[in-house]
Design an enzyme around this catalytic site. Structure first.
Site, PDB file in Angstrom:
ATOM      1  N   GLY A 193     -51.365   9.428  73.425  1.00  0.00           N
ATOM      2  CA  GLY A 193     -52.761   9.283  73.802  1.00  0.00           C
ATOM      3  C   GLY A 193     -53.645   8.688  72.730  1.00  0.00           C
ATOM      4  CG  ASP A 194     -55.241   7.717  68.582  1.00  0.00           C
ATOM      5  OD1 ASP A 194     -55.867   6.705  68.951  1.00  0.00           O
ATOM      6  OD2 ASP A 194     -55.402   8.236  67.467  1.00  0.00           O
ATOM      7  CG  LEU A 195     -49.767   2.901  71.685  1.00  0.00           C
ATOM      8  CD1 LEU A 195     -48.969   3.056  70.397  1.00  0.00           C
ATOM      9  CD2 LEU A 195     -48.829   2.841  72.888  1.00  0.00           C
TER      10      LEU A 195
END
Length: 294
Positions: A193-195
């Site tokens: 969720g933080d790519l």
């Protein structure tokens, strides 16, 4: 080489430390020295950093590692769990961790070569393939993309009103409609969720590996909006935006319609978040994407 470092001024200048964290920043030389003694490490180069963490190249015997330090908090435990879950699959490998110190010992990657430095026409398919590589069955107890969509859907209109209605009600309604669609899914796959491009570094064990993961469960389409807005300034017109979208969708084997819905909803959500936190450039990028995918 000893084990005393100098904290880069560019790290001290990051937005996270504008209002807090100065005591922790001042303590970093001692913290690095203590961790090096505890794990039998020696310094192997000058420190590097992102926006939230200091990363120090270190060695032990003939092996090379990276020592990562952040203020100790609950997020460190969450990151440790994510690294342990993926266990090197498309992800930097965790070697050791000291939760109380906010310290992680990681395999050494090339901190000077991220996907941000690769031409977008090549980087987009690479990040798409990584999205799919990370998409293995996820633990049942991690946050779900559906829960995140449900929570933010309930908050959108309040935030929109509080921020003086920065876009039309039509856009707000469309975002809420997208969220209503996204609060259910059959997917139980793992999602980072933080790519984005700066968090994919060149490696030796694999060509490209992710760092600083946030483990979620659900739709891997979830963070496609971030992938688009992160380098949107390199996409001069609607056809270029669509081409980049299509490249990632194909490489990650995404559902195109669900991907469009996630991009629209996440861009509206981040538009509001950005305005609330004083950002000036990212809300403009989100507006471009909302206009394209609306």
């Amino acid at each position: 080489m000893g084990s005393v470092i100098e904290v880069p001024l560019s790290f001290r200048a990051q937005p996270r430390w504008w209002r807090e964290g100065h005591t922790w920043l001042d303590s970093l030389p001692g913290r690095v020295d203590e961790q090096c003694r505890r794990w039998g490490l020696h310094l192997d180069g000058p420190p590097m950093h992102g926006s939230n963490a200091l990363v120090v190249p270190v060695g032990r015997g003939g092996e090379l590692f990276a020592l990562r330090l952040t203020p100790p908090d609950d997020e460190v435990a969450v990151e440790i769990a994510a690294l342990q879950f993926w266990d090197g699959r498309g992800m930097v490998r965790l070697v050791d961790a000291d939760l109380a110190a906010g310290a992680l010992l990681l395999e050494r990657l090339n901190g000077t070569r991220s996907l941000q430095r690769v031409p977008l026409c090549s980087a987009a398919p690479i990040i798409g393939r990584l999205m799919r590589r990370l998409a293995v069955p996820a633990p049942a107890d991690v946050r779900s993309t559906t829960a995140l969509a449900r929570t933010r859907r309930a908050e959108l209109e309040t935030d929109w009103d509080r921020l003086d209605r920065p876009f039309s009600r039509r856009v707000l309604t469309r975002a809420a409609d997208c969220a209503a669609e996204l609060v259910t899914t059959e997917s139980t796959l793992a999602v980072n969720g933080d790519l984005h491009y700066e968090q994919v570094l060149a490696g030796t064990r694999e060509d490209w590996l992710c760092v600083d993961p946030v483990l979620l469960r659900g739709d891997i389409e979830y963070d496609l909006g971030r992938i688009l807005w992160y380098r949107l300034d390199e996409l001069p017109d609607p056809s270029a935006i669509q081409s980049c979208f299509d490249q990632v969708v194909a490489a990650a084997e995404l559902d195109p319609e669900r991907a469009r819905s996630w991009v629209f909803f996440r861009c509206v959500d981040y538009w509001l978040w950005g305005l609330d936190h004083g950002l000036t450039e990212d809300p403009v990028r989100c507006a471009r994407l909302v206009d394209h995918f609306g």
